[in-house]
Write a protein that holds these residues in place. Sequence first.
Motif, PDB file in Angstrom:
ATOM      1  N   ASN A  82    -129.841  36.520 -10.967  1.00 62.69           N
ATOM      2  CA  ASN A  82    -130.168  35.472 -10.003  1.00 62.69           C
ATOM      3  C   ASN A  82    -131.494  35.798  -9.344  1.00 62.69           C
ATOM      4  O   ASN A  82    -131.643  36.864  -8.740  1.00 62.69           O
ATOM      5  CB  ASN A  82    -129.064  35.402  -8.950  1.00 62.69           C
ATOM      6  N   THR A 135    -123.016  31.500 -10.460  1.00 60.57           N
ATOM      7  CA  THR A 135    -122.943  32.929 -10.747  1.00 60.57           C
ATOM      8  C   THR A 135    -121.683  33.499 -10.116  1.00 60.57           C
ATOM      9  O   THR A 135    -121.403  33.240  -8.940  1.00 60.57           O
ATOM     10  CB  THR A 135    -124.175  33.671 -10.184  1.00 60.57           C
ATOM     11  N   SER A 144    -123.199  33.937 -15.550  1.00 59.70           N
ATOM     12  CA  SER A 144    -123.891  32.797 -14.946  1.00 59.70           C
ATOM     13  C   SER A 144    -123.974  31.646 -15.933  1.00 59.70           C
ATOM     14  O   SER A 144    -123.970  31.833 -17.155  1.00 59.70           O
ATOM     15  CB  SER A 144    -125.302  33.188 -14.488  1.00 59.70           C
TER      16      SER A 144
END
Length: 696
Positions: free
Chosen positions: A63, A522, A510
Motif C-alpha cells: 500500500n 488490503t 490486496s
Amino acid sequence: MTAKTLLLAAAATFIVPSTAWTQRVDQAAATPTDSDAAAPADAREEAIVVTGTRRRTDDILGNVAVISGAQLADDVRPTIGETLASQPGVSASGSGPNASRPILRGQSGERIRILADGIGSLDVSTSSTDHPVAISPLTADSIEIVHGPAALVFGSSAIGGVVNVNDSRIPRRQPNFVAIKADATYGSAANEKLLDGAIDVAGPGQLVFHGDVSWSKNDDVDTGTYMLSAPLRRQAAASADPDIRALADLNGKLPDSAGRNFEIAGGGAWVDGPLNAGFSVSRKTALYGVPIRYSLDPAVEAESVRIDMAQTRYDARAEIPIVGFFKQIRLRGALADYHHDELAEDGSVGSSFFAKGGEGRVDLVQHDSNGWGGQSGMQYLDKKERVEGDEKYLPRSARRQSGLFTLQHIETGPWRIEAGARFERNVLSAEADSDLGNPDLTRRFNTLSLSLGGSYAIAPEWKIGANLARSVRAPSIDELFSNGPHGGTASFEVGDPDLSAEKSIGGEISLRHSGPVEMGLTIYTSRFSNFIYQTYTGAAVDDLPVYAFRQGQATYSGFEFDVSAPFGEVAGIRWKGEVIADGVRATIRNVGPAPLIPPLRIQAALEGEHSALRGRVELERAFAHNRTADLETNTPGYTLLNASLDWKPLAARPELTLSLNGNNLLDAEARRSTSLLKDYAPLPGRDIRVGARFAF
C-alpha cells in the motif's frame, strides 16, 4: 472488535457502490500539482519519489499513498500526525496541536520511520508523544506513506510503515529564472496562523539556489466541549475537594495548548540533467504547551509543562548517472543537533533532552533489463542521546546502526515479483550512571529481514497482490536502558537491558482496480514473537505508576478499503464520490489488548467541480473503542462533518487558489483512542479555515 467484525466491515465496505480516497497515488503520478503547473511541461514527471528511486506507483507492491498539491494544502497542520490523520490506515498520537506523530496500522514509536527525503528526523520524538517531530509538513512538496516490501529499504524497524516527507530544499530541477510559492492559512478554533514560502533562483552555470521559511502560531484550542471525559467528570463532581469539583465544569479552551513554530532553510544544487548534487542547512524552533493531565487526587498537583525545542540540521544529496549494470548512484546524508527543554509554569527548566548525530545512505539503482530491475545500498546511523534534570530516566546513550539492503523485481507479462533483504548491525550502549543505578552497558544485535511479494493483472484494470515479510527489530535505547520518571507518559519507566530482538512475520493481500472507478482493498496481519511492550507492574514511585518493558507474543490484524468513482455531470458540475474504511485489532498474548489502538473508522465524501470551483463535503465516523489495555479507558465514538471549497479566481494564473474549509462543523466532542491525553484533551471543536496559495 473481533477478527470476524473486521472481516465483515471489510466486506461491507467492499460492496459500497460509491467511493474513496486512495490510488491518489496514481493521480499524484499522472496529474501535475499546483507547483508542477508552474514548471515547464518537459520538467514534469509522471513519477513519484519512493524508496530513494523515482518509480511509477503502479510498479510498487503493498500500500503506497502520496499526498500532494491541493489535498496537502487543505490538510496541512503544524504536525505530521495531524496532517495525515484522515488518510486510510493512519491515526495520530495527539499531545495537543503542536506535538503529534502518525500511527500506521496501530503501530507507533520505533515501529514506524518518519523521514525527510529518505533520512530520519534525528530527534527524540519516538521516546514520548509530547516530543515534537523535527520535520515540518508546512514546506513539504509531497508526503508518502509506504507499506510492503519497499519499506524495507528504509530500515528493519519500519514494521508499521514509513512516512517520507519530500521537499525542494536541495533542488532537482532548474527554474526558468525564479520560482516562488507561498501559502497562508488562518484557523478559527485556535486563532491559528500558518505562513510558508519558498524561492528557487537560477544561478550561474547549472547552479540553483533555494530558500524557504515557515511560521505558525496558535492560541489555546477551542474544543467546544468539556476538558475531562464523562467518567472523569462524574468522579470530579463527586469529590469533596472544591478545586477538584471545579474541574468537572472546565470547558471551552484547552489550557496549555498554545504554541508557535518557526523554520528557515537555505540550500543550493548543481543541476545538469540527471546529474545533480547539493546541500541545505535548516534551523527549526518551537515553543508550545502540553495539555494538562489533571489529577483527581487533591494530594497530587497537576503539572503545567511547555517544551522549548531547537534543531539545526545539515543535509546533502548527490545523484550521479553511471554506465554499466547500475544506471545511477544516489548519495544522501544529514547531520543534526537537537535540544529541547521542558519548562515549568514559572519558566524554570525541569528537564533537558539532547540528541546529536547523523545518518547517511548510498543507493545503487540498476538498469531495467528484460523486466528485471531494482536497487541495492547501504545505510549508516550514529546518534547520541542524553537527558538531564528532574526527569532523567535515561543514562547517556548511543546507537550505531549499519545496514545493507537490496530490493529486486522481475516483471513478465501480467506478473510482477518483488523481493527484498536487509542485514543490520545495531550497537546500543549506555554509560554508567550512579543516579540511575546502572553500570556501563552495551548490547549488539545482528538482524536479517526479508520480504517477498507478487502481483498479477487478472484483467486490464484489475490486479491482485500479496506479500510476506520477516522483520527483525533491535530494541530501542528507551526499551533497554530507561529507569526513572517520564513526565510525557506520566509513568515511572523501567527498561530491560536483556531484551532480545523483536521478530515478526507479516503478510497482506490486496485487490486493486484502476480507471475511472478506482478501488483498493488490503487485508493484513503481523504475528510477533519477542514483542516489546510496556506493562503496569502494580507498583508506584513518587505517585507515578511503574511500567516495565517486557516481551511476549502479539498479533496485529486489520484492513484498509477505499473506492472513488465519478458520478458524471449534473447541472454543469462534475461529481465524484469517495469512501474509505479502516480498522485494526491488536492483542498481546496472555496480557490482553494492545494499548492506544485506533477504532474502526468509515469516511464518505462527495466532491463537485465546476470551472474554477471545487467543493467537497466529508463525513467521518469513528466508532467507540472499548477493547482496552490495563489502566486504559474506553473511548466514545464520534462523527465529524467537514467541508471545503477551493476557488481559482484568475484563469490566466491558475496557480492562485483561495480556499475555505470547515472542520468539525457539528462541533462534536471527539477524543482519539490513540492519545495518552484523550481523557483530558479533546480534539478541536468547530474550526473555520481560510487560506491562499500561489506559485509561479
